[in-house]
Motif scaffolding. Structure first.
Motif, PDB file in Angstrom:
ATOM      1  N   LYS A  59       0.840  -1.198   0.000  1.00 41.14           N
ATOM      2  CA  LYS A  59       0.000   0.000   0.000  1.00 41.14           C
ATOM      3  C   LYS A  59       0.872   1.244   0.000  1.00 41.14           C
ATOM      4  O   LYS A  59       1.967   1.244   0.551  1.00 41.14           O
ATOM      5  CB  LYS A  59      -0.925   0.011   1.222  1.00 41.14           C
ATOM      6  N   ASN A  60       0.366   2.291  -0.617  1.00 45.25           N
ATOM      7  CA  ASN A  60       1.051   3.588  -0.637  1.00 45.25           C
ATOM      8  C   ASN A  60       0.749   4.371   0.634  1.00 45.25           C
ATOM      9  O   ASN A  60      -0.287   4.178   1.254  1.00 45.25           O
ATOM     10  CB  ASN A  60       0.560   4.433  -1.820  1.00 45.25           C
ATOM     11  N   ASN A  61       1.644   5.253   0.982  1.00 46.14           N
ATOM     12  CA  ASN A  61       1.417   6.258   2.028  1.00 46.14           C
ATOM     13  C   ASN A  61       0.964   5.681   3.367  1.00 46.14           C
ATOM     14  O   ASN A  61       0.070   6.217   4.010  1.00 46.14           O
ATOM     15  CB  ASN A  61       0.403   7.308   1.546  1.00 46.14           C
ATOM     16  N   THR A  62       1.541   4.583   3.768  1.00 50.65           N
ATOM     17  CA  THR A  62       1.236   4.056   5.099  1.00 50.65           C
ATOM     18  C   THR A  62       2.526   4.021   5.890  1.00 50.65           C
ATOM     19  O   THR A  62       3.605   3.831   5.338  1.00 50.65           O
ATOM     20  CB  THR A  62       0.620   2.638   5.044  1.00 50.65           C
ATOM     21  N   LYS A  63       2.412   4.206   7.190  1.00 54.13           N
ATOM     22  CA  LYS A  63       3.604   4.190   8.047  1.00 54.13           C
ATOM     23  C   LYS A  63       4.128   2.772   8.218  1.00 54.13           C
ATOM     24  O   LYS A  63       5.302   2.554   8.452  1.00 54.13           O
ATOM     25  CB  LYS A  63       3.272   4.812   9.397  1.00 54.13           C
ATOM     26  N   LYS A  64       3.234   1.796   8.122  1.00 56.35           N
ATOM     27  CA  LYS A  64       3.604   0.408   8.300  1.00 56.35           C
ATOM     28  C   LYS A  64       3.476  -0.308   6.955  1.00 56.35           C
ATOM     29  O   LYS A  64       2.568  -0.040   6.188  1.00 56.35           O
ATOM     30  CB  LYS A  64       2.640  -0.215   9.318  1.00 56.35           C
ATOM     31  N   ASP A  65       4.423  -1.205   6.665  1.00 56.85           N
ATOM     32  CA  ASP A  65       4.325  -1.968   5.419  1.00 56.85           C
ATOM     33  C   ASP A  65       3.074  -2.826   5.441  1.00 56.85           C
ATOM     34  O   ASP A  65       2.886  -3.626   6.358  1.00 56.85           O
ATOM     35  CB  ASP A  65       5.548  -2.863   5.242  1.00 56.85           C
ATOM     36  N   GLN A  66       2.237  -2.651   4.433  1.00 57.76           N
ATOM     37  CA  GLN A  66       1.019  -3.444   4.325  1.00 57.76           C
ATOM     38  C   GLN A  66       0.910  -3.979   2.911  1.00 57.76           C
ATOM     39  O   GLN A  66       0.906  -3.217   1.943  1.00 57.76           O
ATOM     40  CB  GLN A  66      -0.217  -2.611   4.650  1.00 57.76           C
ATOM     41  N   ILE A  67       0.815  -5.296   2.799  1.00 56.16           N
ATOM     42  CA  ILE A  67       0.653  -5.929   1.495  1.00 56.16           C
ATOM     43  C   ILE A  67      -0.801  -5.776   1.072  1.00 56.16           C
ATOM     44  O   ILE A  67      -1.714  -6.026   1.853  1.00 56.16           O
ATOM     45  CB  ILE A  67       1.040  -7.428   1.558  1.00 56.16           C
ATOM     46  N   THR A  68      -1.004  -5.385  -0.180  1.00 60.28           N
ATOM     47  CA  THR A  68      -2.362  -5.241  -0.699  1.00 60.28           C
ATOM     48  C   THR A  68      -2.963  -6.626  -0.957  1.00 60.28           C
ATOM     49  O   THR A  68      -2.241  -7.631  -1.029  1.00 60.28           O
ATOM     50  CB  THR A  68      -2.372  -4.445  -2.020  1.00 60.28           C
ATOM     51  N   PHE A  69      -4.280  -6.680  -1.140  1.00 55.37           N
ATOM     52  CA  PHE A  69      -4.942  -7.939  -1.463  1.00 55.37           C
ATOM     53  C   PHE A  69      -4.358  -8.520  -2.750  1.00 55.37           C
ATOM     54  O   PHE A  69      -3.969  -9.685  -2.802  1.00 55.37           O
ATOM     55  CB  PHE A  69      -6.457  -7.720  -1.621  1.00 55.37           C
ATOM     56  N   LEU A  70      -4.257  -7.690  -3.778  1.00 54.35           N
ATOM     57  CA  LEU A  70      -3.674  -8.136  -5.047  1.00 54.35           C
ATOM     58  C   LEU A  70      -2.196  -8.489  -4.861  1.00 54.35           C
ATOM     59  O   LEU A  70      -1.699  -9.439  -5.456  1.00 54.35           O
ATOM     60  CB  LEU A  70      -3.841  -7.047  -6.112  1.00 54.35           C
ATOM     61  N   GLY A  71      -1.514  -7.728  -4.014  1.00 57.86           N
ATOM     62  CA  GLY A  71      -0.101  -7.984  -3.734  1.00 57.86           C
ATOM     63  C   GLY A  71       0.149  -9.376  -3.184  1.00 57.86           C
ATOM     64  O   GLY A  71       1.130 -10.025  -3.537  1.00 57.86           O
ATOM     65  N   LYS A  72      -0.751  -9.851  -2.309  1.00 58.99           N
ATOM     66  CA  LYS A  72      -0.608 -11.215  -1.778  1.00 58.99           C
ATOM     67  C   LYS A  72      -0.648 -12.240  -2.898  1.00 58.99           C
ATOM     68  O   LYS A  72       0.143 -13.178  -2.934  1.00 58.99           O
ATOM     69  CB  LYS A  72      -1.710 -11.518  -0.758  1.00 58.99           C
ATOM     70  N   ILE A  73      -1.575 -12.048  -3.817  1.00 61.52           N
ATOM     71  CA  ILE A  73      -1.704 -12.977  -4.943  1.00 61.52           C
ATOM     72  C   ILE A  73      -0.468 -12.905  -5.835  1.00 61.52           C
ATOM     73  O   ILE A  73       0.102 -13.934  -6.214  1.00 61.52           O
ATOM     74  CB  ILE A  73      -2.985 -12.668  -5.759  1.00 61.52           C
ATOM     75  N   LEU A  74      -0.038 -11.685  -6.133  1.00 58.66           N
ATOM     76  CA  LEU A  74       1.135 -11.513  -6.991  1.00 58.66           C
ATOM     77  C   LEU A  74       2.378 -12.141  -6.369  1.00 58.66           C
ATOM     78  O   LEU A  74       3.167 -12.800  -7.053  1.00 58.66           O
ATOM     79  CB  LEU A  74       1.379 -10.033  -7.288  1.00 58.66           C
ATOM     80  N   ARG A  75       2.568 -11.954  -5.077  1.00 58.77           N
ATOM     81  CA  ARG A  75       3.745 -12.522  -4.408  1.00 58.77           C
ATOM     82  C   ARG A  75       3.666 -14.044  -4.322  1.00 58.77           C
ATOM     83  O   ARG A  75       4.662 -14.733  -4.544  1.00 58.77           O
ATOM     84  CB  ARG A  75       3.903 -11.934  -3.011  1.00 58.77           C
ATOM     85  N   ARG A  76       2.496 -14.555  -3.981  1.00 56.78           N
ATOM     86  CA  ARG A  76       2.346 -16.012  -3.848  1.00 56.78           C
ATOM     87  C   ARG A  76       2.581 -16.733  -5.171  1.00 56.78           C
ATOM     88  O   ARG A  76       3.035 -17.865  -5.190  1.00 56.78           O
ATOM     89  CB  ARG A  76       0.972 -16.367  -3.299  1.00 56.78           C
TER      90      ARG A  76
END
Length: 182
Positions: A59-76
């Protein structure tokens, strides 16, 4: 010889994967907005810095690293790695080799092993990746596998890694539900 295979396969893969690439771009734009590509400084052959390309999964503009829903799929599925075909075409990476590390992680490796590890172009996939056993491995374990590949490097191991990578990706997909780096 390997450079020829890298270049040839990168172009062929880019053409074959172009419908998937366009779909990913569309979904990132719709679900997560810009930017589509994430760039990060990595250490390549002979300790040279370069920018690695990946589809954005955080996710953009967050203080903590957060994987997006689509990001989980892309990484997996390792589909976030597709833009690295551009790194190959630019001559910065190979299809097969040690994964390129950020500077701060590379510094954790002993100087002797660091020099060996960076004597070869980094790869989109590597010997360490196909030796995935379903559990998180230490940097030392991954480095030792990378060094085995570098010392044994030949065209047969190169193709062996390419052949087994899709099998490992499927295994990781079912074992790595979080999408975090293994």
């Amino acid at each position: 010889m390997i450079y020829f295979f890298d270049f040839f396969f990168s172009i062929i893969l880019g053409i074959i994967l172009s419908p998937i690439i366009l779909m990913i771009i569309f979904f990132i734009l719709i679900l997560d907005g810009l930017p589509i590509i994430y760039m990060s400084k990595r250490v390549g052959k002979n300790l040279r810095l370069f920018s690695i390309y990946k589809f954005r999964t955080m996710k953009n503009n967050t203080k903590k690293d957060q994987i997006t829903f689509l990001g989980k799929i892309l990484r997996r599925t390792s589909l976030d790695e597709i833009p690295q075909l551009l790194n190959i075409l630019k001559g910065e990476m190979s299809l097969v080799g040690p994964r390129p590390l950020p500077i701060k992680i590379l510094k954790k490796i002993s100087k002797k092993k660091r020099i060996i590890r960076c004597s070869l172009k980094p790869g989109v996939t590597g010997y360490s990746q196909i030796k995935y056993s379903g559990k998180k491995r230490s940097l030392e374990e991954k480095t030792n596998l990378d060094i085995i590949y570098i010392k044994k490097q030949n065209i047969w191991i190169y193709f062996n890694v390419l052949i087994f990578t899709p099998i490992v990706i499927l295994k990781r997909f079912f074992l790595n539900k979080s999408g975090k780096t293994l």
